[in-house]
Design a protein around this motif. Sequence first.
Motif, PDB file in Angstrom:
ATOM      1  N   LEU A 223      67.125  47.664  35.747  1.00 46.78           N
ATOM      2  CA  LEU A 223      66.202  47.244  34.722  1.00 46.78           C
ATOM      3  C   LEU A 223      65.044  46.708  35.399  1.00 46.78           C
ATOM      4  CD1 LEU A 223      68.875  44.949  32.835  1.00 46.78           C
ATOM      5  CD2 LEU A 223      67.775  47.151  32.001  1.00 46.78           C
ATOM      6  N   GLY A 224      63.738  46.637  34.616  1.00 47.39           N
ATOM      7  CA  GLY A 224      62.718  45.969  35.097  1.00 47.39           C
ATOM      8  C   GLY A 224      62.293  46.447  36.115  1.00 47.39           C
ATOM      9  N   ASP A 225      61.779  45.836  37.228  1.00 47.66           N
ATOM     10  CA  ASP A 225      61.107  46.106  38.595  1.00 47.66           C
ATOM     11  C   ASP A 225      62.066  47.064  39.280  1.00 47.66           C
ATOM     12  OD1 ASP A 225      58.769  44.623  37.612  1.00 47.66           O
ATOM     13  OD2 ASP A 225      59.547  43.012  38.894  1.00 47.66           O
ATOM     14  N   GLU A 226      63.157  46.976  38.986  1.00 47.08           N
ATOM     15  CA  GLU A 226      64.232  47.764  39.959  1.00 47.08           C
ATOM     16  C   GLU A 226      64.352  49.093  39.539  1.00 47.08           C
ATOM     17  OE1 GLU A 226      68.285  46.317  39.891  1.00 47.08           O
ATOM     18  OE2 GLU A 226      67.574  44.349  40.608  1.00 47.08           O
ATOM     19  N   ASP A 227      63.816  49.478  38.251  1.00 43.96           N
ATOM     20  CA  ASP A 227      63.908  50.805  37.440  1.00 43.96           C
ATOM     21  C   ASP A 227      62.251  51.408  37.716  1.00 43.96           C
ATOM     22  OD1 ASP A 227      64.420  52.915  36.032  1.00 43.96           O
ATOM     23  OD2 ASP A 227      64.155  52.215  34.103  1.00 43.96           O
ATOM     24  N   VAL A 228      62.248  51.708  39.010  1.00 45.28           N
ATOM     25  CA  VAL A 228      61.060  52.310  39.552  1.00 45.28           C
ATOM     26  C   VAL A 228      60.905  53.832  38.752  1.00 45.28           C
ATOM     27  CG1 VAL A 228      59.882  53.464  41.447  1.00 45.28           C
ATOM     28  CG2 VAL A 228      61.207  51.263  41.680  1.00 45.28           C
ATOM     29  N   GLY A 229      59.814  54.018  38.124  1.00 41.82           N
ATOM     30  CA  GLY A 229      59.398  55.294  37.408  1.00 41.82           C
ATOM     31  C   GLY A 229      60.096  55.233  36.253  1.00 41.82           C
ATOM     32  N   LEU A 230      60.896  54.394  35.758  1.00 43.65           N
ATOM     33  CA  LEU A 230      61.497  54.041  34.487  1.00 43.65           C
ATOM     34  C   LEU A 230      62.307  55.340  34.156  1.00 43.65           C
ATOM     35  CD1 LEU A 230      58.230  52.922  32.421  1.00 43.65           C
ATOM     36  CD2 LEU A 230      59.995  51.445  33.407  1.00 43.65           C
ATOM     37  N   ARG A 231      63.144  55.701  35.021  1.00 49.16           N
ATOM     38  CA  ARG A 231      64.024  56.596  34.919  1.00 49.16           C
ATOM     39  C   ARG A 231      65.275  56.241  34.009  1.00 49.16           C
ATOM     40  NH1 ARG A 231      66.291  57.112  39.804  1.00 49.16           N
ATOM     41  NH2 ARG A 231      67.669  55.691  39.362  1.00 49.16           N
ATOM     42  N   ASP A 232      65.779  54.996  34.557  1.00 44.51           N
ATOM     43  CA  ASP A 232      67.070  54.591  33.677  1.00 44.51           C
ATOM     44  C   ASP A 232      66.431  54.099  32.400  1.00 44.51           C
ATOM     45  OD1 ASP A 232      68.710  54.870  35.855  1.00 44.51           O
ATOM     46  OD2 ASP A 232      69.091  52.985  36.357  1.00 44.51           O
ATOM     47  N   THR A 233      65.206  53.734  32.195  1.00 51.64           N
ATOM     48  CA  THR A 233      64.870  53.509  30.723  1.00 51.64           C
ATOM     49  C   THR A 233      64.615  54.685  29.970  1.00 51.64           C
ATOM     50  OG1 THR A 233      63.596  51.646  31.658  1.00 51.64           O
ATOM     51  CG2 THR A 233      62.751  52.667  29.580  1.00 51.64           C
ATOM     52  N   ALA A 234      64.052  55.733  30.607  1.00 50.87           N
ATOM     53  CA  ALA A 234      64.288  57.231  29.985  1.00 50.87           C
ATOM     54  C   ALA A 234      65.847  57.480  29.396  1.00 50.87           C
ATOM     55  CB  ALA A 234      63.544  58.230  30.653  1.00 50.87           C
ATOM     56  N   TYR A 235      66.568  57.338  30.324  1.00 53.19           N
ATOM     57  CA  TYR A 235      67.999  57.575  29.843  1.00 53.19           C
ATOM     58  C   TYR A 235      68.499  57.016  28.927  1.00 53.19           C
ATOM     59  CZ  TYR A 235      69.857  60.395  34.105  1.00 53.19           C
ATOM     60  OH  TYR A 235      70.021  61.289  35.064  1.00 53.19           O
ATOM     61  N   ARG A 236      68.016  55.436  28.620  1.00 54.06           N
ATOM     62  CA  ARG A 236      68.467  54.769  27.698  1.00 54.06           C
ATOM     63  C   ARG A 236      67.815  55.175  26.072  1.00 54.06           C
ATOM     64  NH1 ARG A 236      68.756  51.047  31.953  1.00 54.06           N
ATOM     65  NH2 ARG A 236      66.576  50.371  31.648  1.00 54.06           N
ATOM     66  N   ALA A 237      66.677  55.541  26.447  1.00 56.78           N
ATOM     67  CA  ALA A 237      65.730  56.131  25.308  1.00 56.78           C
ATOM     68  C   ALA A 237      66.361  57.159  24.693  1.00 56.78           C
ATOM     69  CB  ALA A 237      64.429  56.306  25.828  1.00 56.78           C
ATOM     70  N   VAL A 238      66.802  58.099  25.578  1.00 60.35           N
ATOM     71  CA  VAL A 238      67.208  59.533  25.193  1.00 60.35           C
ATOM     72  C   VAL A 238      68.699  59.196  24.575  1.00 60.35           C
ATOM     73  CG1 VAL A 238      68.535  61.671  26.091  1.00 60.35           C
ATOM     74  CG2 VAL A 238      66.149  60.886  26.748  1.00 60.35           C
ATOM     75  N   ALA A 239      69.520  58.427  24.813  1.00 60.41           N
ATOM     76  CA  ALA A 239      70.844  58.078  24.424  1.00 60.41           C
ATOM     77  C   ALA A 239      70.654  57.401  23.170  1.00 60.41           C
ATOM     78  CB  ALA A 239      71.819  57.203  25.381  1.00 60.41           C
TER      79      ALA A 239
END
Length: 137
Positions: free
Chosen positions: A87-103
Amino acid sequence: AAPLVNMDDASVIEIWNLVFIQFNRDGRTGELSSLPAKHVDTGLGLERLVAILNEKPSNYDTDAFQFLFDATHQLLPEGSAPYQGKLGDEDVGLRDTAYRAVADHIRCLCFAIADGAVVSNEGRGYVLRRILRRAVR
């Protein structure tokens, strides 16, 4: 714990809320009108309950989402990183944010279609169509 409420502290998780549903707001005028049937939504969703039972701090960290992340990962190019829950600054490139959005998009479409919605050019069908198009991007 009271000083932590609404302070965006990651150690505080809302597990239940009450929503008193009694008015409809007109989207054009903003005026409120009483609903013919009033009720209370208790707000303990399935995902919150699963997070509690799985002893996880986030809905996304539960087994209810893991299969979606795994399936998404299998569709990505070889060598792509799997979901890591960053999450946040740890999610460089927002990869995990993209996974959550797709889900979230997949789940929204599944629940809406199960509820009888059909992709179309009007009404809720048009909303589904836009969600589907956004998920593909």
